[in-house]
Enzyme design. Sequence first.
Site, PDB file in Angstrom:
ATOM      1  N   HIS A   5      50.127  38.330  16.459  1.00 43.44           N
ATOM      2  CA  HIS A   5      50.971  38.534  17.622  1.00 43.44           C
ATOM      3  C   HIS A   5      52.398  38.075  17.326  1.00 43.44           C
ATOM      4  O   HIS A   5      52.638  37.376  16.351  1.00 43.44           O
ATOM      5  CB  HIS A   5      50.481  37.687  18.811  1.00 43.44           C
ATOM      6  CG  HIS A   5      49.026  37.769  19.106  1.00 43.44           C
ATOM      7  ND1 HIS A   5      48.529  38.466  20.180  1.00 43.44           N
ATOM      8  CD2 HIS A   5      47.948  37.215  18.488  1.00 43.44           C
ATOM      9  CE1 HIS A   5      47.206  38.348  20.219  1.00 43.44           C
ATOM     10  NE2 HIS A   5      46.832  37.586  19.198  1.00 43.44           N
ATOM     11  N   TYR A   6      53.324  38.401  18.229  1.00 39.18           N
ATOM     12  CA  TYR A   6      54.589  37.679  18.270  1.00 39.18           C
ATOM     13  C   TYR A   6      54.741  37.063  19.650  1.00 39.18           C
ATOM     14  O   TYR A   6      54.154  37.518  20.634  1.00 39.18           O
ATOM     15  CB  TYR A   6      55.788  38.527  17.882  1.00 39.18           C
ATOM     16  CG  TYR A   6      56.139  39.727  18.748  1.00 39.18           C
ATOM     17  CD1 TYR A   6      56.252  39.635  20.131  1.00 39.18           C
ATOM     18  CD2 TYR A   6      56.415  40.952  18.166  1.00 39.18           C
ATOM     19  CE1 TYR A   6      56.602  40.722  20.902  1.00 39.18           C
ATOM     20  CE2 TYR A   6      56.768  42.050  18.930  1.00 39.18           C
ATOM     21  CZ  TYR A   6      56.863  41.923  20.304  1.00 39.18           C
ATOM     22  OH  TYR A   6      57.212  43.008  21.053  1.00 39.18           O
ATOM     23  N   THR A   7      55.551  36.010  19.720  1.00 38.83           N
ATOM     24  CA  THR A   7      55.661  35.241  20.958  1.00 38.83           C
ATOM     25  C   THR A   7      56.566  35.890  21.996  1.00 38.83           C
ATOM     26  O   THR A   7      56.359  35.714  23.198  1.00 38.83           O
ATOM     27  CB  THR A   7      56.193  33.832  20.669  1.00 38.83           C
ATOM     28  OG1 THR A   7      57.487  33.936  20.061  1.00 38.83           O
ATOM     29  CG2 THR A   7      55.242  33.063  19.755  1.00 38.83           C
ATOM     30  N   GLU A  70      50.007  33.441  16.518  1.00 42.61           N
ATOM     31  CA  GLU A  70      51.266  33.786  17.173  1.00 42.61           C
ATOM     32  C   GLU A  70      52.424  33.482  16.229  1.00 42.61           C
ATOM     33  O   GLU A  70      52.501  32.387  15.656  1.00 42.61           O
ATOM     34  CB  GLU A  70      51.440  32.981  18.462  1.00 42.61           C
ATOM     35  CG  GLU A  70      50.506  33.381  19.584  1.00 42.61           C
ATOM     36  CD  GLU A  70      51.026  34.567  20.386  1.00 42.61           C
ATOM     37  OE1 GLU A  70      52.115  35.079  20.063  1.00 42.61           O
ATOM     38  OE2 GLU A  70      50.339  34.962  21.341  1.00 42.61           O
ATOM     39  N   HIS A 108      47.942  42.992  17.402  1.00 40.92           N
ATOM     40  CA  HIS A 108      47.590  43.018  18.818  1.00 40.92           C
ATOM     41  C   HIS A 108      47.690  44.451  19.350  1.00 40.92           C
ATOM     42  O   HIS A 108      46.871  44.896  20.152  1.00 40.92           O
ATOM     43  CB  HIS A 108      48.534  42.092  19.585  1.00 40.92           C
ATOM     44  CG  HIS A 108      48.025  41.697  20.936  1.00 40.92           C
ATOM     45  ND1 HIS A 108      48.781  40.989  21.832  1.00 40.92           N
ATOM     46  CD2 HIS A 108      46.823  41.910  21.550  1.00 40.92           C
ATOM     47  CE1 HIS A 108      48.079  40.774  22.930  1.00 40.92           C
ATOM     48  NE2 HIS A 108      46.893  41.322  22.783  1.00 40.92           N
ATOM     49  N   ASP A 118      52.977  44.125  19.890  1.00 38.31           N
ATOM     50  CA  ASP A 118      53.205  43.098  18.873  1.00 38.31           C
ATOM     51  C   ASP A 118      52.175  43.175  17.734  1.00 38.31           C
ATOM     52  O   ASP A 118      51.051  43.618  17.966  1.00 38.31           O
ATOM     53  CB  ASP A 118      53.199  41.693  19.505  1.00 38.31           C
ATOM     54  CG  ASP A 118      51.965  41.383  20.332  1.00 38.31           C
ATOM     55  OD1 ASP A 118      51.538  42.256  21.107  1.00 38.31           O
ATOM     56  OD2 ASP A 118      51.439  40.261  20.213  1.00 38.31           O
TER      57      ASP A 118
END
Length: 205
Positions: A5-7, A70, A108, A118
């Site tokens: 994922h990315y935040t 993340e 994701h 993401d």
Amino acid sequence: MIVIHYTAMASAEAACRALSNPDVEVSAHYLIAEDGCVSTLVDEAERAWHAGAGCWGDVVDVNSRSIGIELCNDGFSPFSAALMDALEALLAGIMARWAIPPERVIAHSDLAPGRKIDPGWRFDWQRLARQGLAVWADGAEGDVATFRRDAAAFGYTADVDDETLLSAFRLRFRPWGEGPLDAVDAGLAADLAARFPVDRFGMTS
């Protein structure tokens, strides 16, 4: 599986606070800051709430079958070298501990087409693939009529329309692609289905 994922938050500190707040009802096993600092938020053997609604292959409860990572990134900027170095080391360890093959390291956006994007088009999947930490697609042009079948054989089994499926597939394997489904997309999906059919692991929900 491992889900990346990315935040989409201003800082790693802000992301850590959110991911550690029970009221937010979102968590992940690991958070990697831009400087490469790795924070452990949930034990690998425990369930984290990072995937949400979605599926991969016949797995419909992805949270119970995956480790979530993340990455501190806003979704538009390049991922820092320090972050990518730390991710490679972390992935290698997790994959060894849990016998996770590279084709089960996913985005994701892979499991939730149309709902999530993401880690996004700036993420370097090819770099991970060169290290044996993910997979990349290659191959000759294929038959567009088999695209959806082949994408599902690789793992894209979400109940979405053709356009949404294509967008998710391209986000991962052909982020520069434009226009309607074509023979290049079909060839990439056919290559993935032939080399990495998701059912060879007997994945079940």
